[in-house]
Design a protein around this motif. Structure first.
Motif, PDB file in Angstrom:
ATOM      1  N   LEU A  52       0.826  -1.207   0.000  1.00  0.00           N
ATOM      2  CA  LEU A  52       0.000   0.000   0.000  1.00  0.00           C
ATOM      3  C   LEU A  52       0.863   1.260   0.000  1.00  0.00           C
ATOM      4  O   LEU A  52       0.564   2.225  -0.710  1.00  0.00           O
ATOM      5  N   ALA A  53       1.944   1.252   0.793  1.00  0.00           N
ATOM      6  CA  ALA A  53       2.847   2.408   0.821  1.00  0.00           C
ATOM      7  C   ALA A  53       3.494   2.616  -0.547  1.00  0.00           C
ATOM      8  O   ALA A  53       3.639   3.755  -1.009  1.00  0.00           O
ATOM      9  N   GLN A  58      -1.030   7.161   1.930  1.00  0.00           N
ATOM     10  CA  GLN A  58      -0.452   7.937   3.021  1.00  0.00           C
ATOM     11  C   GLN A  58      -0.466   7.113   4.304  1.00  0.00           C
ATOM     12  O   GLN A  58      -1.334   6.256   4.469  1.00  0.00           O
ATOM     13  N   PRO A  59       0.469   7.357   5.226  1.00  0.00           N
ATOM     14  CA  PRO A  59       0.490   6.587   6.477  1.00  0.00           C
ATOM     15  C   PRO A  59      -0.833   6.627   7.242  1.00  0.00           C
ATOM     16  O   PRO A  59      -1.268   5.618   7.797  1.00  0.00           O
ATOM     17  N   ILE A  62      -3.300   4.153   5.722  1.00  0.00           N
ATOM     18  CA  ILE A  62      -2.976   2.758   6.037  1.00  0.00           C
ATOM     19  C   ILE A  62      -3.396   2.427   7.463  1.00  0.00           C
ATOM     20  O   ILE A  62      -4.038   1.405   7.707  1.00  0.00           O
ATOM     21  N   THR A  63      -3.056   3.305   8.418  1.00  0.00           N
ATOM     22  CA  THR A  63      -3.417   3.018   9.808  1.00  0.00           C
ATOM     23  C   THR A  63      -4.912   3.115  10.048  1.00  0.00           C
ATOM     24  O   THR A  63      -5.428   2.477  10.960  1.00  0.00           O
ATOM     25  N   ALA A  64      -5.611   3.882   9.227  1.00  0.00           N
ATOM     26  CA  ALA A  64      -7.075   3.945   9.360  1.00  0.00           C
ATOM     27  C   ALA A  64      -7.727   2.655   8.870  1.00  0.00           C
ATOM     28  O   ALA A  64      -8.808   2.286   9.330  1.00  0.00           O
ATOM     29  N   ARG A  65      -7.080   1.943   7.950  1.00  0.00           N
ATOM     30  CA  ARG A  65      -7.661   0.742   7.361  1.00  0.00           C
ATOM     31  C   ARG A  65      -7.166  -0.539   8.025  1.00  0.00           C
ATOM     32  O   ARG A  65      -7.922  -1.468   8.269  1.00  0.00           O
TER      33      ARG A  65
END
Length: 74
Positions: A52-53, A58-59, A62-65
């Motif tokens: 994904l990165a 965006q970081p 990614i952390t939201a998903r």
């Protein structure tokens, strides 16, 4: 009867989705609420993080998903 009407009638015979409001996944996109591992093992989840990165996520996206607790613990 149209195909959409037949699908709706068939959905009424199935149990409700986890949200409790819908029975047909087409009417309600089935996705985890909040972060999830999507059933991936820690190494596979880490690989998905890097994919994904590399695709430009965006970081914060990614952390939201993804639920990355297993990746950071490993």
């Amino acid at each position: 009867m149209t195909a959409l009407a037949r699908r709706h009638a068939a959905a009424l015979r199935t149990p409700p989705l986890p949200c409790g409001k819908h029975r047909d996944p087409v009417l309600h996109q089935v996705a985890p609420h909040g972060r999830s591992t999507y059933g991936l093992a820690a190494p596979d989840l880490a690989a998905e993080l890097f994919r994904l990165a590399a695709r430009g996520w965006q970081p914060w996206e990614i952390t939201a998903r993804l639920d990355l607790r297993e990746v950071t613990a490993a």
